[in-house]
Design a protein around this motif. Structure first.
Motif, PDB file in Angstrom:
ATOM      1  N   LYS A   1      32.488  83.449  11.977  1.00 51.67           N
ATOM      2  CA  LYS A   1      32.321  82.203  11.322  1.00 51.67           C
ATOM      3  C   LYS A   1      33.173  81.149  11.260  1.00 51.67           C
ATOM      4  O   LYS A   1      32.793  79.939  11.591  1.00 51.67           O
ATOM      5  N   GLN A   2      34.392  81.491  11.043  1.00 49.48           N
ATOM      6  CA  GLN A   2      35.383  80.391  11.148  1.00 49.48           C
ATOM      7  C   GLN A   2      35.413  79.819  12.654  1.00 49.48           C
ATOM      8  O   GLN A   2      35.703  78.631  12.853  1.00 49.48           O
ATOM      9  N   TRP A   3      35.334  80.539  13.498  1.00 45.96           N
ATOM     10  CA  TRP A   3      35.528  80.049  15.035  1.00 45.96           C
ATOM     11  C   TRP A   3      34.366  79.034  15.134  1.00 45.96           C
ATOM     12  O   TRP A   3      34.622  78.062  15.648  1.00 45.96           O
ATOM     13  N   TYR A   4      33.070  79.294  14.608  1.00 41.84           N
ATOM     14  CA  TYR A   4      31.966  78.472  14.559  1.00 41.84           C
ATOM     15  C   TYR A   4      32.285  77.242  13.978  1.00 41.84           C
ATOM     16  O   TYR A   4      31.818  76.088  14.590  1.00 41.84           O
ATOM     17  N   GLN A   5      32.799  77.203  12.606  1.00 42.77           N
ATOM     18  CA  GLN A   5      33.100  76.057  11.977  1.00 42.77           C
ATOM     19  C   GLN A   5      34.171  75.101  12.899  1.00 42.77           C
ATOM     20  O   GLN A   5      33.792  74.027  12.881  1.00 42.77           O
ATOM     21  N   ARG A   6      35.110  75.785  13.412  1.00 38.98           N
ATOM     22  CA  ARG A   6      36.033  74.988  14.139  1.00 38.98           C
ATOM     23  C   ARG A   6      35.407  74.327  15.285  1.00 38.98           C
ATOM     24  O   ARG A   6      35.934  73.330  15.439  1.00 38.98           O
ATOM     25  N   ARG A   7      34.406  74.840  15.868  1.00 39.82           N
ATOM     26  CA  ARG A   7      33.915  74.573  17.047  1.00 39.82           C
ATOM     27  C   ARG A   7      33.082  73.060  16.762  1.00 39.82           C
ATOM     28  O   ARG A   7      32.907  72.434  17.409  1.00 39.82           O
ATOM     29  N   VAL A   8      32.536  73.395  15.626  1.00 39.83           N
ATOM     30  CA  VAL A   8      31.411  72.355  15.282  1.00 39.83           C
ATOM     31  C   VAL A   8      32.482  71.174  14.823  1.00 39.83           C
ATOM     32  O   VAL A   8      31.974  69.977  15.040  1.00 39.83           O
ATOM     33  N   GLN A  37      23.064  71.939  20.966  1.00 37.65           N
ATOM     34  CA  GLN A  37      23.932  72.883  21.608  1.00 37.65           C
ATOM     35  C   GLN A  37      24.549  73.756  20.544  1.00 37.65           C
ATOM     36  O   GLN A  37      24.728  74.998  20.827  1.00 37.65           O
ATOM     37  N   LEU A  38      25.165  73.061  19.444  1.00 41.40           N
ATOM     38  CA  LEU A  38      25.984  73.512  18.282  1.00 41.40           C
ATOM     39  C   LEU A  38      24.710  74.572  17.699  1.00 41.40           C
ATOM     40  O   LEU A  38      25.158  75.849  17.367  1.00 41.40           O
ATOM     41  N   LEU A  39      23.545  74.228  17.412  1.00 39.07           N
ATOM     42  CA  LEU A  39      22.421  75.249  16.863  1.00 39.07           C
ATOM     43  C   LEU A  39      22.046  76.109  17.777  1.00 39.07           C
ATOM     44  O   LEU A  39      22.075  77.371  17.209  1.00 39.07           O
ATOM     45  N   LEU A  40      22.227  76.231  19.102  1.00 42.01           N
ATOM     46  CA  LEU A  40      22.075  77.193  19.953  1.00 42.01           C
ATOM     47  C   LEU A  40      23.078  78.217  19.818  1.00 42.01           C
ATOM     48  O   LEU A  40      23.024  79.513  19.668  1.00 42.01           O
ATOM     49  N   ASP A  41      24.191  77.497  19.849  1.00 46.15           N
ATOM     50  CA  ASP A  41      25.532  78.301  20.026  1.00 46.15           C
ATOM     51  C   ASP A  41      25.571  79.260  18.518  1.00 46.15           C
ATOM     52  O   ASP A  41      26.060  80.487  18.483  1.00 46.15           O
ATOM     53  N   GLY A  42      25.325  78.496  17.441  1.00 45.09           N
ATOM     54  CA  GLY A  42      25.326  79.201  16.028  1.00 45.09           C
ATOM     55  C   GLY A  42      24.345  80.213  16.159  1.00 45.09           C
ATOM     56  O   GLY A  42      24.561  81.127  15.726  1.00 45.09           O
TER      57      GLY A  42
END
Length: 141
Positions: A1-8, A37-42
């Motif tokens: 989840k932290q990885w996802y937040q950093r990517r966003v 793309q971020l939503l799909l990645d999430g």
């Protein structure tokens, strides 16, 4: 989840940098594409996390089953050891019983011989006594 937040955060930072360089219309399209793309990645990340969680749960279940099988094998091992001990004891008892039966048979045979000897001795003594009585009566007459 932290990885996802950093990517966003990184995508948002890049979109701000790109927005300063590009026109407002291009920036809007780029930002909406990046957001999609971020939503799909999430969603993919969440699905993978769920799959990983299911695998983890399955692994815990398998570990529990293996532990239970280990307990059963241990219990059965003790039972088998107990059976082996009973087999050994039974074998020893049968051997002792066979030996005792042989001794008993020899004892019975000796006992029969003694009885026959005693009967023969009694018959001889009785015969001698009867003959003595008969001879004494014949001589006395």
């Amino acid at each position: 989840k932290q990885w996802y937040q950093r990517r966003v955060r990184g995508v948002i930072k890049r979109s701000r940098t790109n927005s300063a360089r590009s026109s407002d219309q291009d920036d809007g399209q780029l930002i909406s594409q990046q957001q999609e793309q971020l939503l799909l990645d999430g969603q993919e990340i969440l699905e993978r996390e769920q799959q990983i969680k299911r695998i983890e749960d399955d692994m815990v279940c398998v570990a529990d089953m293996m532990r239970e099988i280990g307990y059963m094998v241990h219990d059965q091992g003790a039972t088998i050891d107990n059976i082996e001990a009973h087999i050994y004891d039974t074998n020893r008892n049968v051997s002792e019983g066979t030996s005792l039966l042989g001794k008993a048979e020899r004892s019975v045979q000796r006992s029969r011989k003694r009885k026959m000897c005693l009967i023969a001795t009694f018959v001889i003594i009785l015969t001698a006594l009867v003959l003595t009585i008969v001879l004494v009566q014949k001589l006395g007459n």
